[in-house]
Motif scaffolding. Structure first.
Motif, PDB file in Angstrom:
ATOM      1  N   GLU A   1       0.831  -1.204   0.000  1.00 35.91           N
ATOM      2  CA  GLU A   1       0.000   0.000   0.000  1.00 35.91           C
ATOM      3  C   GLU A   1       0.867   1.256   0.000  1.00 35.91           C
ATOM      4  O   GLU A   1       0.531   2.263  -0.638  1.00 35.91           O
ATOM      5  CB  GLU A   1      -0.935  -0.009   1.215  1.00 35.91           C
ATOM      6  N   GLU A   2       2.001   1.197   0.693  1.00 38.47           N
ATOM      7  CA  GLU A   2       2.938   2.322   0.677  1.00 38.47           C
ATOM      8  C   GLU A   2       3.451   2.562  -0.739  1.00 38.47           C
ATOM      9  O   GLU A   2       3.559   3.705  -1.186  1.00 38.47           O
ATOM     10  CB  GLU A   2       4.102   2.043   1.627  1.00 38.47           C
ATOM     11  N   ARG A   3       3.770   1.478  -1.437  1.00 39.82           N
ATOM     12  CA  ARG A   3       4.197   1.642  -2.831  1.00 39.82           C
ATOM     13  C   ARG A   3       3.075   2.222  -3.688  1.00 39.82           C
ATOM     14  O   ARG A   3       3.306   3.089  -4.536  1.00 39.82           O
ATOM     15  CB  ARG A   3       4.674   0.311  -3.410  1.00 39.82           C
ATOM     16  N   ASN A   4       1.856   1.761  -3.463  1.00 46.02           N
ATOM     17  CA  ASN A   4       0.723   2.294  -4.223  1.00 46.02           C
ATOM     18  C   ASN A   4       0.588   3.796  -4.026  1.00 46.02           C
ATOM     19  O   ASN A   4       0.396   4.552  -4.980  1.00 46.02           O
ATOM     20  CB  ASN A   4      -0.576   1.595  -3.810  1.00 46.02           C
ATOM     21  N   GLN A   5       0.701   4.238  -2.784  1.00 45.42           N
ATOM     22  CA  GLN A   5       0.497   5.646  -2.469  1.00 45.42           C
ATOM     23  C   GLN A   5       1.646   6.521  -2.962  1.00 45.42           C
ATOM     24  O   GLN A   5       1.422   7.594  -3.520  1.00 45.42           O
ATOM     25  CB  GLN A   5       0.323   5.823  -0.959  1.00 45.42           C
ATOM     26  N   ARG A   6       2.881   6.061  -2.762  1.00 40.18           N
ATOM     27  CA  ARG A   6       4.037   6.905  -3.056  1.00 40.18           C
ATOM     28  C   ARG A   6       4.539   6.783  -4.492  1.00 40.18           C
ATOM     29  O   ARG A   6       5.150   7.715  -5.010  1.00 40.18           O
ATOM     30  CB  ARG A   6       5.181   6.575  -2.095  1.00 40.18           C
ATOM     31  N   THR A   7       4.323   5.621  -5.118  1.00 43.87           N
ATOM     32  CA  THR A   7       4.892   5.387  -6.442  1.00 43.87           C
ATOM     33  C   THR A   7       3.816   5.200  -7.503  1.00 43.87           C
ATOM     34  O   THR A   7       3.756   5.953  -8.476  1.00 43.87           O
ATOM     35  CB  THR A   7       5.821   4.161  -6.416  1.00 43.87           C
ATOM     36  N   GLU A   8       2.955   4.203  -7.336  1.00 44.50           N
ATOM     37  CA  GLU A   8       1.971   3.905  -8.366  1.00 44.50           C
ATOM     38  C   GLU A   8       1.018   5.075  -8.609  1.00 44.50           C
ATOM     39  O   GLU A   8       0.541   5.272  -9.735  1.00 44.50           O
ATOM     40  CB  GLU A   8       1.159   2.658  -7.984  1.00 44.50           C
ATOM     41  N   ASN A   9       0.732   5.862  -7.580  1.00 43.06           N
ATOM     42  CA  ASN A   9      -0.186   6.992  -7.723  1.00 43.06           C
ATOM     43  C   ASN A   9       0.501   8.279  -8.155  1.00 43.06           C
ATOM     44  O   ASN A   9      -0.139   9.332  -8.223  1.00 43.06           O
ATOM     45  CB  ASN A   9      -0.922   7.252  -6.398  1.00 43.06           C
ATOM     46  N   SER A  10       1.792   8.209  -8.461  1.00 45.07           N
ATOM     47  CA  SER A  10       2.547   9.409  -8.809  1.00 45.07           C
ATOM     48  C   SER A  10       3.278   9.204 -10.132  1.00 45.07           C
ATOM     49  O   SER A  10       4.248   8.445 -10.188  1.00 45.07           O
ATOM     50  CB  SER A  10       3.563   9.746  -7.711  1.00 45.07           C
TER      51      SER A  10
ATOM     52  N   LYS B   1       7.157  -4.138  -7.535  1.00 45.42           N
ATOM     53  CA  LYS B   1       5.898  -4.623  -6.954  1.00 45.42           C
ATOM     54  C   LYS B   1       5.755  -6.138  -7.054  1.00 45.42           C
ATOM     55  O   LYS B   1       5.349  -6.797  -6.089  1.00 45.42           O
ATOM     56  CB  LYS B   1       4.711  -3.929  -7.641  1.00 45.42           C
TER      57      LYS B   1
END
Length: 437
Positions: A141-150, A177
């Protein structure tokens, strides 16, 4: 081997009061005295980061960082941070390519409690399959928020991967991921068992403390932990000669502001040989260090084709790092025009050389920042821990201000000519989906 207290402040009278020693089990200890406030910062740095992970297990160093806040033989899950908070302090941890660090800031009379808890989790974490599953979801989820969503983060991830042909710096710290999804209990325990030992760690204590008091506590808590005799030599895959410049286009429908980014492979700070890194540090300030920088003056004010320009370099790395440039074009300016203008400006700089007044002003600013930084115990501890974790010494840290001060205009131009080699560069365009090339 007995440890000996070695005060090193005499080597650089303008620096902090620093004492350095090594425990019998190989753990390095740095004490930075500052008695202006009754607080203390404890940091434990492990010489193991994402670039030390085994292939196929990217993200395990950061994953393990999360898991160290679970249960140990003495503490229940979450009890570590709850105890720090109950004693009026704060704690956290972070992972980088070259190290993982854990820190607490508390009242000075709580240092022993912090050492007792930190030394406990150096060897005694107690993980369960449930811990693994829960925390793996957290880092995903941290990757989703910081990377995948940016889009910018995804773009930078691709730039880094293109820059390094054979080195783990090309793999994101948080992990790819698809590999993060496969991390398991054995991955975490293997990394923990190999690298989390006193002979692979640095203890930095800064604030209202005395070296002899820190020595006694460190020997009591950390000194009782045996060294790992199987700790491997820190070897990294090396980059082959980079002989072809690379380009990439990253398109994403979410991009609001397109921009051009360029990175060059660049040398890091090396123990006893920090001069080139110092020259590159000042070069980054000259080119992109604020509203009076060379790129800002030429591209934002004179030609008015950019809304933002930047130059970035951090030599605090174990292996070759990067020197980075960014140009955000004004509305109506194409990315090609922005890149061409960047190249024209760099060529002009290499011909014109360094402005003496600007160099003096930057050195004065650096000196002021170094003085102000001594008021922050967290920053002081971080400066020493980060340096020792990549193979520098306490003396290297103490010498750094003098080396920066000694950098000449000629040193800077030589460093610029060496680093601006397009064969060792990656140029990227961040674009909105559907935009013309």
């Amino acid at each position: 081997m007995a440890f000996v207290l070695v005060p090193v402040s005499a080597f650089a009278s303008d620096n902090e009061a620093v004492t350095y020693f090594t425990l019998e089990n190989g753990m390095d200890v740095v004490v930075v005295e500052d008695h202006r406030a009754p607080v203390v910062q404890q940091m434990v740095w492990y010489r193991a980061g994402s670039a030390d992970e085994p292939k196929g297990s990217s993200g395990v160093a950061h994953f393990l960082e999360h898991l160290l806040f679970k249960a140990t033989d003495k503490l229940e899950s979450g009890e570590f941070s709850a105890t720090v908070s109950a004693n009026g302090g704060r704690d956290n941890a972070f992972t980088s390519y070259d190290f993982t660090a854990y820190h607490q800031r508390v009242a000075a009379d709580r240092l022993e409690l912090m050492m007792e808890m930190e030394s406990d989790r150096m060897k005694n974490i107690r993980l369960t399959p449930e811990n693994i599953e829960t925390e793996r979801d957290v880092i995903l989820e941290e990757r989703n928020q910081r990377t995948e969503n940016s889009p910018g983060a995804l773009f930078n991830e691709q730039l880094k991967a293109a820059q390094y042909l054979n080195h783990r710096y090309g793999t994101p710290i948080i992990g790819w991921k698809h590999e993060m999804e496969q991390l398991d209990l054995q991955d975490a325990l293997s990394f923990y068992g190999l690298y989390y030992s006193p002979n692979n760690a640095i203890l930095v204590v800064s604030g209202d403390v005395r070296p002899d008091e820190v020595k006694a506590l460190a020997e009591k808590y950390y000194g009782a932990i045996p060294a790992n005799p199987d700790l491997p030599e820190r070897l990294r895959t090396e980059e082959p000669p980079q002989t072809a410049e690379r380009r990439l286009l990253f398109r994403d429908a979410r991009v609001a502001q397109p921009y051009v980014s360029r990175s060059y492979l660049a040398p890091e700070r090396d123990t006893g040989a920090q001069e080139q890194a110092a020259a590159l540090t000042i070069l980054s300030e000259i080119l992109g260090g604020g509203t009076t920088s060379y790129l800002t003056e030429k591209l934002q004010f004179d030609r008015q084709i950019a809304t933002y320009t930047g130059a970035f370099y951090d030599g605090t790395a174990l292996d070759d790092t990067t020197f980075d440039l960014v140009v955000v074009p004004t509305a109506g300016t194409s990315l090609q025009d922005a890149e061409d203008a960047l190249d024209e400006t760099l060529t002009a700089f290499l011909q014109e050389g360094v402005d003496a007044e600007q160099l003096d002003r930057i050195k004065l600013q650096i000196r002021a920042e170094q003085i102000y930084a001594r008021d922050n115990a967290d920053q002081v501890a971080s400066r020493y821990g980060r340096a020792l974790a990549i193979g520098l010494t306490v003396s290297d840290v103490q010498d750094w201000p003098k080396i920066l001060e000694a950098v000449s205009a000629e040193d800077i131009m030589q460093a610029a000519a060496a680093v601006f080699d397009r064969r060792a560069s990656v140029t990227g365009w961040l674009m909105k989906e559907g935009a013309a090339q």
